[in-house]
Design an enzyme around this catalytic site. Structure first.
Site, PDB file in Angstrom:
ATOM      1  N   ASN A   1       0.800  -1.213   0.000  1.00  0.00           N
ATOM      2  CA  ASN A   1       0.000   0.000   0.000  1.00  0.00           C
ATOM      3  C   ASN A   1       0.839   1.272   0.000  1.00  0.00           C
ATOM      4  OD1 ASN A   1      -2.543   1.693   0.658  1.00  0.00           O
ATOM      5  ND2 ASN A   1      -1.169   2.109   2.395  1.00  0.00           N
TER       6      ASN A   1
ATOM      7  N   TYR B   1       4.507   9.710 -11.608  1.00  0.00           N
ATOM      8  CA  TYR B   1       3.607   8.879 -10.794  1.00  0.00           C
ATOM      9  C   TYR B   1       2.834   7.914 -11.686  1.00  0.00           C
ATOM     10  CZ  TYR B   1      -0.183   7.845  -7.454  1.00  0.00           C
ATOM     11  OH  TYR B   1      -1.088   7.232  -6.625  1.00  0.00           O
TER      12      TYR B   1
END
Length: 270
Positions: free
Chosen positions: A102, A167
């Site tokens: 995560n 990203y």
């Protein structure tokens, strides 16, 4: 460092709609806050022994004290040596059956000012760290003939967004890694999947709103409207909605589901 604590009895109630046999153990990176903490909480309540990993001991300790996890390990996921030490220490108490990658971070910048340092940071925390964690736990899962690996990617792994090229590149890499490994180990009893949230109610999105306000002078409400305009659902995704998807993918019912990049995005990716 791994610190253990017994969760409150009230937190031990099982979520009956998913089967997680007693004794399963999970590792959740970035588990001290946001989506990671909610995932850890739901797995814990489903009867899984959860170790959370992150950089800040206080937030991790708080999560354990609240009963949202059973143990915590302090490590920066971009430090391969520290990550391995934390994973091995967690495994000393029992094999990891469920890995939830995560931990992640986003930085913004226009293409004309995209710097190598920013690009490298995005790859390191969002892609390389996930690979390293998978590399550490996958051999044991394959040897035991069972396991669940779930990486929190993003809708940025399925489409492009302006000002976050690095990203997007990292999250696309996560999706590609997931699909390739899933096919390679498909007959092993180990499933490998990705969950791709859209804009979610987290500190990360709150930071994005602050950036928009600072750079454009818009109000927070106007900045939030910009983020949700592309989402047919008309609102941000709730962390609990991401956690529910993870809980299902980690369960016995999802044994035939592998190589999936599942959007939790209110219809944005349709």
């Amino acid at each position: 460092m791994v610190v253990s604590s017994s969760p409150d009895q009230s937190q031990e109630a099982r979520l009956e709609h998913h089967r997680h046999p007693a004794g399963k153990r999970a590792l959740v990176t970035g588990g001290g806050r946001g989506i990671g903490r909610v995932i850890a909480r739901d797995l814990t309540r489903a009867g899984v022994h959860v170790t959370i990993l992150g950089r800040t001991a206080q937030s991790l300790s708080d999560a354990v004290a609240a009963g949202d996890a059973c143990a915590f390990a302090v490590a920066d996921v971009t430090d391969a040596t520290a990550l391995e030490a934390a994973v091995r220490t967690a495994e000393a108490a029992g094999p990891i059956d469920i890995l939830v990658n995560n931990a992640g971070h986003a930085e913004t910048g226009p293409a004309k000012r995209l710097e190598r340092g920013l690009f490298d940071r995005m790859i390191a925390v969002n892609l390389t760290a996930a690979f390293e964690a998978i590399r550490l736990v996958l051999p044991g899962m394959l040897a035991r003939g069972r396991g669940r690996i779930i990486t929190i990617a993003s809708t940025a792994g399925l489409t492009g967004y302006p000002y976050v090229a690095a990203y997007c590149a990292a999250k696309h890499g996560v999706v590609g890694l997931t699909r390739a490994l899933a096919k390679e180990v498909a007959t092993s009893g180990v499933t490998i999947n990705a969950v791709c949230p859209g804009f979610t109610e987290t500190d990360l999105v709150a930071g994005s709103i602050e950036t928009i306000v600072a750079k454009t002078g818009r109000t927070p409400d106007a900045a939030l409207a910009d983020l949700t305009r592309s989402m047919p659902i008309g609102r941000l995704i709730r962390p609990e909605e991401v956690a529910h998807a993870v809980l299902w993918l980690a369960s016995d019912e999802a044994a035939a589901v592998t190589g999936l990049a599942l959007p939790i995005a209110g219809g944005e990716i349709a």
